[in-house]
Scaffold this motif. Sequence first.
Motif, mmCIF file in Angstrom:
data_model
loop_
_atom_site.group_PDB
_atom_site.id
_atom_site.type_symbol
_atom_site.label_atom_id
_atom_site.label_comp_id
_atom_site.label_asym_id
_atom_site.label_seq_id
_atom_site.Cartn_x
_atom_site.Cartn_y
_atom_site.Cartn_z
ATOM 1 N N ARG A 134 56.934 101.083 -59.635
ATOM 2 C CA ARG A 134 56.995 102.533 -59.436
ATOM 3 C C ARG A 134 56.114 103.269 -60.444
ATOM 4 N NH1 ARG A 134 60.507 103.246 -55.550
ATOM 5 N NH2 ARG A 134 60.223 105.506 -55.638
ATOM 6 N N GLY A 135 56.059 102.775 -61.675
ATOM 7 C CA GLY A 135 55.203 103.392 -62.682
ATOM 8 C C GLY A 135 53.804 102.821 -62.702
ATOM 9 N N TYR A 136 53.583 101.773 -61.930
ATOM 10 C CA TYR A 136 52.312 101.018 -61.831
ATOM 11 C C TYR A 136 51.519 101.010 -63.134
ATOM 12 C CZ TYR A 136 50.700 105.674 -60.122
ATOM 13 O OH TYR A 136 50.448 107.017 -59.963
ATOM 14 N N VAL A 137 52.221 100.621 -64.219
ATOM 15 C CA VAL A 137 51.573 100.535 -65.513
ATOM 16 C C VAL A 137 50.554 99.399 -65.498
ATOM 17 C CG1 VAL A 137 53.286 98.972 -66.579
ATOM 18 C CG2 VAL A 137 51.990 100.586 -67.999
ATOM 19 N N GLY A 205 46.795 110.215 -80.465
ATOM 20 C CA GLY A 205 45.693 111.110 -80.719
ATOM 21 C C GLY A 205 45.674 112.322 -79.812
ATOM 22 N N GLY A 206 46.868 112.753 -79.390
ATOM 23 C CA GLY A 206 46.999 113.916 -78.528
ATOM 24 C C GLY A 206 46.868 113.625 -77.054
ATOM 25 N N ALA A 207 46.539 112.384 -76.699
ATOM 26 C CA ALA A 207 46.308 112.053 -75.285
ATOM 27 C C ALA A 207 47.601 111.922 -74.496
ATOM 28 C CB ALA A 207 45.509 110.760 -75.175
ATOM 29 N N GLY A 208 48.665 111.456 -75.124
ATOM 30 C CA GLY A 208 49.920 111.222 -74.417
ATOM 31 C C GLY A 208 49.992 109.818 -73.847
ATOM 32 N N VAL A 209 51.142 109.497 -73.269
ATOM 33 C CA VAL A 209 51.369 108.163 -72.702
ATOM 34 C C VAL A 209 51.139 108.188 -71.192
ATOM 35 C CG1 VAL A 209 53.026 107.546 -74.505
ATOM 36 C CG2 VAL A 209 53.863 108.582 -72.390
ATOM 37 N N HIS A 210 50.907 107.014 -70.645
ATOM 38 C CA HIS A 210 50.656 106.923 -69.209
ATOM 39 C C HIS A 210 51.949 106.899 -68.392
ATOM 40 C CE1 HIS A 210 47.054 105.265 -71.219
ATOM 41 N NE2 HIS A 210 46.412 105.876 -70.232
ATOM 42 N N VAL A 211 53.019 106.324 -68.971
ATOM 43 C CA VAL A 211 54.289 106.206 -68.258
ATOM 44 C C VAL A 211 55.436 106.460 -69.231
ATOM 45 C CG1 VAL A 211 55.758 104.766 -66.783
ATOM 46 C CG2 VAL A 211 53.270 104.418 -66.775
ATOM 47 N N ASP A 230 47.567 113.366 -68.671
ATOM 48 C CA ASP A 230 47.245 113.809 -67.317
ATOM 49 C C ASP A 230 47.312 112.601 -66.373
ATOM 50 O OD1 ASP A 230 46.838 116.286 -68.365
ATOM 51 O OD2 ASP A 230 44.652 116.288 -68.131
ATOM 52 N N ASP A 231 47.816 112.829 -65.166
ATOM 53 C CA ASP A 231 48.039 111.767 -64.172
ATOM 54 C C ASP A 231 49.139 110.795 -64.600
ATOM 55 O OD1 ASP A 231 45.925 112.359 -62.119
ATOM 56 O OD2 ASP A 231 44.633 112.054 -63.862
ATOM 57 N N GLY A 232 49.974 111.200 -65.565
ATOM 58 C CA GLY A 232 51.042 110.334 -66.037
ATOM 59 C C GLY A 232 52.190 110.232 -65.050
ATOM 60 N N ARG A 233 53.017 109.192 -65.246
ATOM 61 C CA ARG A 233 54.130 108.894 -64.343
ATOM 62 C C ARG A 233 55.449 108.885 -65.126
ATOM 63 N NH1 ARG A 233 49.318 106.206 -64.927
ATOM 64 N NH2 ARG A 233 50.214 104.099 -64.886
ATOM 65 N N HIS A 234 56.432 109.610 -64.609
ATOM 66 C CA HIS A 234 57.758 109.681 -65.226
ATOM 67 C C HIS A 234 58.743 108.975 -64.300
ATOM 68 C CE1 HIS A 234 61.651 111.372 -66.415
ATOM 69 N NE2 HIS A 234 61.096 111.669 -67.571
ATOM 70 N N VAL A 235 59.398 107.928 -64.815
ATOM 71 C CA VAL A 235 60.294 107.106 -64.002
ATOM 72 C C VAL A 235 61.706 107.210 -64.568
ATOM 73 C CG1 VAL A 235 60.675 104.856 -62.950
ATOM 74 C CG2 VAL A 235 58.358 105.519 -63.638
ATOM 75 N N SER A 236 62.638 107.714 -63.765
ATOM 76 C CA SER A 236 64.028 107.889 -64.192
ATOM 77 C C SER A 236 64.886 106.737 -63.666
ATOM 78 C CB SER A 236 64.592 109.208 -63.653
ATOM 79 O OG SER A 236 63.894 110.313 -64.190
ATOM 80 N N ARG A 256 48.774 116.834 -62.568
ATOM 81 C CA ARG A 256 48.881 115.783 -61.555
ATOM 82 C C ARG A 256 49.900 114.713 -61.977
ATOM 83 N NH1 ARG A 256 44.068 116.987 -62.968
ATOM 84 N NH2 ARG A 256 43.837 115.055 -64.185
ATOM 85 N N LEU A 257 51.051 115.165 -62.433
ATOM 86 C CA LEU A 257 52.095 114.252 -62.870
ATOM 87 C C LEU A 257 52.894 113.736 -61.680
ATOM 88 C CD1 LEU A 257 53.423 116.257 -65.965
ATOM 89 C CD2 LEU A 257 51.548 114.585 -65.867
ATOM 90 N N THR A 258 53.447 112.557 -61.833
ATOM 91 C CA THR A 258 54.304 111.950 -60.815
ATOM 92 C C THR A 258 55.700 111.762 -61.390
ATOM 93 O OG1 THR A 258 52.458 110.762 -59.800
ATOM 94 C CG2 THR A 258 54.665 109.930 -59.351
ATOM 95 N N LEU A 259 56.709 112.267 -60.682
ATOM 96 C CA LEU A 259 58.106 112.050 -61.055
ATOM 97 C C LEU A 259 58.748 111.172 -60.003
ATOM 98 C CD1 LEU A 259 57.296 114.738 -62.569
ATOM 99 C CD2 LEU A 259 59.726 115.320 -62.477
ATOM 100 N N THR A 260 59.291 110.043 -60.435
ATOM 101 C CA THR A 260 59.943 109.133 -59.504
ATOM 102 C C THR A 260 61.138 108.495 -60.206
ATOM 103 O OG1 THR A 260 59.594 107.249 -58.004
ATOM 104 C CG2 THR A 260 58.464 107.161 -60.110
ATOM 105 N N GLY A 261 61.817 107.621 -59.535
ATOM 106 C CA GLY A 261 62.981 106.946 -60.106
ATOM 107 C C GLY A 261 63.629 106.068 -59.064
#
Length: 325
Positions: A134-137, A205-211, A230-236, A256-261
């Motif tokens: 789901r997070g396709y890390v 470095g301010g970029a943030g995490v991918h998932v 940006d384009d990050g994925r949040h998995v609950s 362009r964030l993705t929220l899933t779970g």
Amino acid sequence: MTAVAIGAPGGPEMLQPVTRPVPQPGAQEVLIRVAAAGVNRPDVLQRMGLYPPPPGASDLPGLEVAGTVVAVGPGGDPEMLGQEVCALVAGGGYAEYCTAPVGSCLPVPKGFSMAEAAALPETVFTVWHNLFERGYVQEGETVLVHGGTSGIGTTAIGLCKLFGIRVIVTCGSADKCDAARALGADLAVDYSNEDYVAAVKDFTGGAGVHVVLDMVGGDYVPRNLDCLADDGRHVSIAFQRGAKVEIDVSQVMRRRLTLTGSTLRARSAAFKALLADEIHRTLWPRLAEGAWKPAMDQAFALTDAAAAHARMQAGAHVGKIVLTV
């Protein structure tokens, strides 16, 4: 057989040893003589009356077991008899015998004890599906995992390290942060003393995490979104601080964030079989090579399940708690 049942919703003392008939495997099922069973947070919620088993599942707690196949259901493969397996089940693991769908059974990996094998299915299936599917890390990415020393957290650390993924975790104390780093976390943030959003921004470095793999919910969700690239994925996968949240949808759109779970327990046997097959093909060869084992906290006798639940609720554990038969 001896089993552990929930006498009534309540504290750990509501787990009571009982005598039950040995269950009989149905079509596409096997009967496992249980050597060990994993203890997981959903078991605690079920005992408290907050997480009823899905229709058709055993009322006994226990979502993962390891042991020996001693019977197969009608039309089943007799070659499975005598095989040592670990299995994901929808309930019934706190017992001397447990039925399991054939498709959710995996061989005990080479070099694993039964207790270590019993610690695999629930957390590995959960992390694999939610983080990798789901997070396709991908290799080279960075993830944030809350609850870094839980069964889910320690499994996520281990699998991320296997596949070349940087992992940031949050923990509730300095000692737990030390334990998470010892298991391979690239950064462990003590959320009781640090702002994990600022720590993530600084580390990346301010970029943030991918998932983000989140089991906290509530007010953590908007903060998690602030941690995402940006384009990050949040998995609950859980919501310990509440299921209702308020987020800025414009941020989701602009970045362009993705929220899933997901939840796993009520998914179909066919889905779990497909997931088991992918895990078997992709992860099991690495386990046979000794590349990773689950972090083990403490083992309790089956009839001491109440003590195992008390330890989990106290929050002092690091890794998996199991029951041995």
